[in-house]
Design a protein around this motif. Structure first.
Motif, PDB file in Angstrom:
ATOM      1  N   LYS A  86      -8.544  42.121 -20.712  1.00 39.82           N
ATOM      2  CA  LYS A  86      -7.256  42.096 -21.413  1.00 39.82           C
ATOM      3  C   LYS A  86      -6.269  43.104 -20.830  1.00 39.82           C
ATOM      4  CE  LYS A  86      -8.905  40.399 -25.828  1.00 39.82           C
ATOM      5  NZ  LYS A  86      -9.037  40.649 -27.269  1.00 39.82           N
ATOM      6  N   TYR A  87      -6.758  44.288 -20.486  1.00 37.33           N
ATOM      7  CA  TYR A  87      -5.888  45.308 -19.894  1.00 37.33           C
ATOM      8  C   TYR A  87      -5.284  44.797 -18.593  1.00 37.33           C
ATOM      9  CZ  TYR A  87      -4.564  49.386 -17.160  1.00 37.33           C
ATOM     10  OH  TYR A  87      -3.877  50.271 -16.369  1.00 37.33           O
ATOM     11  N   LEU A  88      -6.111  44.215 -17.750  1.00 35.47           N
ATOM     12  CA  LEU A  88      -5.648  43.701 -16.463  1.00 35.47           C
ATOM     13  C   LEU A  88      -4.700  42.523 -16.661  1.00 35.47           C
ATOM     14  CD1 LEU A  88      -5.789  44.019 -13.437  1.00 35.47           C
ATOM     15  CD2 LEU A  88      -7.840  42.618 -13.429  1.00 35.47           C
ATOM     16  N   ARG A  90      -2.704  42.032 -19.267  1.00 37.00           N
ATOM     17  CA  ARG A  90      -1.421  42.582 -19.718  1.00 37.00           C
ATOM     18  C   ARG A  90      -0.663  43.233 -18.574  1.00 37.00           C
ATOM     19  NH1 ARG A  90      -3.100  46.486 -23.343  1.00 37.00           N
ATOM     20  NH2 ARG A  90      -5.053  45.530 -23.857  1.00 37.00           N
ATOM     21  N   LYS A  91      -1.390  43.968 -17.756  1.00 38.80           N
ATOM     22  CA  LYS A  91      -0.756  44.646 -16.611  1.00 38.80           C
ATOM     23  C   LYS A  91      -0.196  43.618 -15.628  1.00 38.80           C
ATOM     24  CE  LYS A  91      -1.254  48.751 -13.977  1.00 38.80           C
ATOM     25  NZ  LYS A  91      -0.241  49.632 -14.519  1.00 38.80           N
ATOM     26  N   THR A  92      -0.939  42.542 -15.388  1.00 41.04           N
ATOM     27  CA  THR A  92      -0.485  41.486 -14.487  1.00 41.04           C
ATOM     28  C   THR A  92       0.761  40.809 -15.044  1.00 41.04           C
ATOM     29  OG1 THR A  92      -2.742  41.106 -13.715  1.00 41.04           O
ATOM     30  CG2 THR A  92      -1.159  39.352 -13.321  1.00 41.04           C
ATOM     31  N   ALA A  93       0.745  40.486 -16.327  1.00 37.88           N
ATOM     32  CA  ALA A  93       1.910  39.845 -16.954  1.00 37.88           C
ATOM     33  C   ALA A  93       3.131  40.748 -16.858  1.00 37.88           C
ATOM     34  CB  ALA A  93       1.601  39.512 -18.408  1.00 37.88           C
ATOM     35  N   LYS A  94       2.906  42.021 -17.089  1.00 35.63           N
ATOM     36  CA  LYS A  94       3.999  42.996 -17.053  1.00 35.63           C
ATOM     37  C   LYS A  94       4.590  43.103 -15.640  1.00 35.63           C
ATOM     38  CE  LYS A  94       4.672  47.782 -18.576  1.00 35.63           C
ATOM     39  NZ  LYS A  94       3.957  48.958 -19.054  1.00 35.63           N
ATOM     40  N   ILE A  95       3.746  43.200 -14.641  1.00 36.88           N
ATOM     41  CA  ILE A  95       4.247  43.338 -13.267  1.00 36.88           C
ATOM     42  C   ILE A  95       4.950  42.066 -12.807  1.00 36.88           C
ATOM     43  CG2 ILE A  95       2.101  42.728 -12.051  1.00 36.88           C
ATOM     44  CD1 ILE A  95       4.543  45.351 -10.869  1.00 36.88           C
ATOM     45  N   LEU A  96       4.421  40.904 -13.179  1.00 34.21           N
ATOM     46  CA  LEU A  96       5.084  39.643 -12.815  1.00 34.21           C
ATOM     47  C   LEU A  96       6.471  39.557 -13.447  1.00 34.21           C
ATOM     48  CD1 LEU A  96       2.137  37.120 -13.052  1.00 34.21           C
ATOM     49  CD2 LEU A  96       3.401  37.731 -10.996  1.00 34.21           C
ATOM     50  N   ASP A  97       6.569  39.930 -14.717  1.00 37.51           N
ATOM     51  CA  ASP A  97       7.866  39.907 -15.387  1.00 37.51           C
ATOM     52  C   ASP A  97       8.832  40.908 -14.756  1.00 37.51           C
ATOM     53  OD1 ASP A  97       7.039  37.917 -17.112  1.00 37.51           O
ATOM     54  OD2 ASP A  97       6.557  39.305 -18.758  1.00 37.51           O
ATOM     55  N   ARG A  98       8.342  42.101 -14.441  1.00 37.08           N
ATOM     56  CA  ARG A  98       9.207  43.122 -13.843  1.00 37.08           C
ATOM     57  C   ARG A  98       9.688  42.717 -12.453  1.00 37.08           C
ATOM     58  NH1 ARG A  98       5.797  48.199 -14.008  1.00 37.08           N
ATOM     59  NH2 ARG A  98       7.445  49.007 -12.705  1.00 37.08           N
ATOM     60  N   VAL A  99       8.816  42.131 -11.655  1.00 36.09           N
ATOM     61  CA  VAL A  99       9.217  41.709 -10.308  1.00 36.09           C
ATOM     62  C   VAL A  99      10.198  40.541 -10.400  1.00 36.09           C
ATOM     63  CG1 VAL A  99       8.395  40.668  -8.156  1.00 36.09           C
ATOM     64  CG2 VAL A  99       7.166  42.584  -9.143  1.00 36.09           C
ATOM     65  N   THR A 100       9.940  39.604 -11.302  1.00 30.91           N
ATOM     66  CA  THR A 100      10.849  38.470 -11.481  1.00 30.91           C
ATOM     67  C   THR A 100      12.218  38.963 -11.942  1.00 30.91           C
ATOM     68  OG1 THR A 100       8.998  37.014 -12.018  1.00 30.91           O
ATOM     69  CG2 THR A 100      11.191  36.278 -12.682  1.00 30.91           C
ATOM     70  N   GLU A 101      12.238  39.887 -12.886  1.00 30.73           N
ATOM     71  CA  GLU A 101      13.492  40.454 -13.367  1.00 30.73           C
ATOM     72  C   GLU A 101      14.206  41.209 -12.245  1.00 30.73           C
ATOM     73  OE1 GLU A 101      14.658  44.093 -16.266  1.00 30.73           O
ATOM     74  OE2 GLU A 101      13.274  42.632 -17.123  1.00 30.73           O
ATOM     75  N   ALA A 102      13.465  41.952 -11.454  1.00 30.79           N
ATOM     76  CA  ALA A 102      14.056  42.732 -10.363  1.00 30.79           C
ATOM     77  C   ALA A 102      14.686  41.839  -9.299  1.00 30.79           C
ATOM     78  CB  ALA A 102      12.994  43.634  -9.734  1.00 30.79           C
ATOM     79  N   ARG A 103      14.152  40.644  -9.123  1.00 27.75           N
ATOM     80  CA  ARG A 103      14.727  39.723  -8.132  1.00 27.75           C
ATOM     81  C   ARG A 103      16.157  39.351  -8.487  1.00 27.75           C
ATOM     82  NH1 ARG A 103      11.691  34.606  -7.198  1.00 27.75           N
ATOM     83  NH2 ARG A 103      13.140  34.428  -5.478  1.00 27.75           N
ATOM     84  N   TYR A 104      16.473  39.302  -9.775  1.00 33.38           N
ATOM     85  CA  TYR A 104      17.803  38.882 -10.212  1.00 33.38           C
ATOM     86  C   TYR A 104      18.717  40.050 -10.554  1.00 33.38           C
ATOM     87  CZ  TYR A 104      15.399  34.492 -10.241  1.00 33.38           C
ATOM     88  OH  TYR A 104      14.662  33.399  -9.852  1.00 33.38           O
ATOM     89  N   ASN A 105      18.177  41.239 -10.604  1.00 35.41           N
ATOM     90  CA  ASN A 105      18.956  42.442 -10.861  1.00 35.41           C
ATOM     91  C   ASN A 105      19.257  43.106  -9.520  1.00 35.41           C
ATOM     92  OD1 ASN A 105      20.076  44.780 -11.786  1.00 35.41           O
ATOM     93  ND2 ASN A 105      18.263  45.494 -12.881  1.00 35.41           N
ATOM     94  N   LYS A 106      20.507  43.350  -9.242  1.00 34.34           N
ATOM     95  CA  LYS A 106      20.892  43.893  -7.930  1.00 34.34           C
ATOM     96  C   LYS A 106      20.726  45.406  -7.835  1.00 34.34           C
ATOM     97  CE  LYS A 106      22.243  39.874  -6.466  1.00 34.34           C
ATOM     98  NZ  LYS A 106      21.344  39.082  -5.690  1.00 34.34           N
ATOM     99  N   GLU A 107      20.703  46.095  -8.951  1.00 39.03           N
ATOM    100  CA  GLU A 107      20.623  47.548  -8.959  1.00 39.03           C
ATOM    101  C   GLU A 107      19.187  48.010  -9.220  1.00 39.03           C
ATOM    102  OE1 GLU A 107      23.324  49.693  -8.604  1.00 39.03           O
ATOM    103  OE2 GLU A 107      24.575  47.966  -8.143  1.00 39.03           O
TER     104      GLU A 107
END
Length: 127
Positions: A86-88, A90-107
């Motif tokens: 479960k820890y892994l 959650r961590k995987t879901a979190k990193i995927l969301d953060r990387v996806t969000e970062a792709r669309y955020n320019k700053e």
């Protein structure tokens, strides 16, 4: 005629297959971590984020044998089916969301990028 050794050979083949599968997964982890080092050298932040996203998706695709273009939710479902910790998960879901969000955020700050890279390294290493 049934041969009692067939059961022995089937067990031996199953063990060999399990070892081979684990070796393949270890090789994939090693390759992904080497690729991560190369991606980290990218100076352009947007290219770095894009390459990081592509690296993660390709790693999961090959690691789990996924043969279709998956969404983040489908990958999390795949992790659940594979009974990943479960820890892994959650961590995987979190990193995927953060990387996806970062792709669309320019700053991006350097700290954010470093955290993304470190979290990616941890997820790959822990699988």
């Amino acid at each position: 005629m049934w041969n009692p050794l067939t059961l022995f050979f089937k067990k031996k083949e199953a063990k060999k297959l399990a070892v081979t599968t684990e070796q393949k997964k270890q090789t994939l982890r090693t390759e992904a971590l080497k690729s991560l080092i190369i991606v980290c050298k990218e100076k352009d932040q947007q290219k770095l984020i894009g390459q990081l996203h592509a690296l993660l998706r390709e790693f999961f695709k090959r690691y789990f044998g996924i043969r279709y273009a998956f969404t983040n939710e489908e990958l999390i479902d795949e992790l659940t089916r594979r009974k990943i910790d479960k820890y892994l998960k959650r961590k995987t879901a979190k990193i995927l969301d953060r990387v996806t969000e970062a792709r669309y955020n320019k700053e991006h700050t350097q700290e954010e990028i470093k955290a993304l890279i470190e979290d990616t390294r941890q997820v790959i290493s822990l699988l």
